[in-house]
Design an enzyme around this catalytic site. Sequence first.
Site, mmCIF file in Angstrom:
data_model
loop_
_atom_site.group_PDB
_atom_site.id
_atom_site.type_symbol
_atom_site.label_atom_id
_atom_site.label_comp_id
_atom_site.label_asym_id
_atom_site.label_seq_id
_atom_site.Cartn_x
_atom_site.Cartn_y
_atom_site.Cartn_z
ATOM 1 N N LYS A 132 0.843 -1.187 0.000
ATOM 2 C CA LYS A 132 0.000 0.000 0.000
ATOM 3 C C LYS A 132 0.886 1.249 0.000
ATOM 4 O O LYS A 132 1.855 1.341 0.770
ATOM 5 C CB LYS A 132 -0.905 0.010 1.246
ATOM 6 C CG LYS A 132 -1.968 -1.069 1.266
ATOM 7 C CD LYS A 132 -3.077 -0.778 0.286
ATOM 8 C CE LYS A 132 -4.254 -1.717 0.476
ATOM 9 N NZ LYS A 132 -5.374 -1.414 -0.429
ATOM 10 N N LYS A 143 -14.326 -7.380 -6.396
ATOM 11 C CA LYS A 143 -14.642 -7.546 -4.974
ATOM 12 C C LYS A 143 -16.151 -7.666 -4.845
ATOM 13 O O LYS A 143 -16.898 -6.868 -5.434
ATOM 14 C CB LYS A 143 -14.152 -6.348 -4.160
ATOM 15 C CG LYS A 143 -12.648 -6.149 -4.159
ATOM 16 C CD LYS A 143 -12.274 -4.876 -3.399
ATOM 17 C CE LYS A 143 -10.770 -4.638 -3.430
ATOM 18 N NZ LYS A 143 -10.396 -3.344 -2.798
#
Length: 328
Positions: free
Chosen positions: A151, A247
């Site tokens: 990230k 997702k």
Amino acid sequence: MRTVKSYPEAWPLHSPFVISRGSRTEAHVVVVEIEQDGLKGVGEGTPYARYGESEDSVLQQIATQLPAIQNGMTRAELQQALAAGAARNALDCALWDLERQQQNKSLQALCGVELAEEIITAHTVSIDTPEAMASSALALWQHGARLLKIKLDNHLISERLVAIRTAVPEATLIVDANESWHAEGLAARCQLLADLNVVMLEQPLPAAEDAALENFVHPLPICADESCHTRDQLPQLSGRYEMVNIKLDKTGGLTEALALAKEARQQGFAVMLGCMLCTSRAIRAALPLTPIAKFADLDGPTWLAADVEPSLHFSHGVLKPAAASAAG
């Protein structure tokens, strides 16, 4: 006649989860239970503020569908009645779970797929100092994780990535900027990632700005996350992205996720399978998509201090779905 319950849950994390838009110490989910003839289907959704969702808003959306669900609403009817998001995801997955019990099948059998005995999943290195991120990456590598998702925000990009690559020279790295970068300087950053053998970059630009990727020459694949929720977005993604991150909380459940995966592949996109911070319930519902995913990023439950029971088995960067057969 069905009975339906929905309720929120909060699951503490064992350590803070930090991405470009903030830090979290709990996973907040909404659970739906649909009971019929002694069988209970269970689904879970994660409300996500980036998409204007909260626990209350998701529960309110679910409440609008309760009479129809109680009276036998099908998954196909649900797709038309409710927009994609965490509320539809929880309802859709509960209906799938009920259906696979009614047919006495596993979820993967109901979907007509076979699961691998072991699924390589990415493990996330959340944002911190370069030294701390390198240390986290090394710890994950030493515990067996081979695919790491890094990230990043808009700061210390080269410092963080060089530190991580130095710590884990053989790891497979993917980078997720969570919309925090801008078009200016993107080419140089893509080249930096390629030079460090990063294999994929996820959602570098805000979804509203990804037209800048049109015909943008880049040395590594770019994956759409926030820019891709359902099949409706695919036409805009062509020529900008090589991959889409599916997702269930974005697609509004497994029903649309399966359809999105099929159409995306037909249009030449590779597929990544992702998740929100969630329990094993949510990951179990997504498992039928794993056979076609180039990358699986399903480590949401590994951030929890304690998981739902029965939980899936995560070990050494591998998800072993055999435990899913008994519970779905």
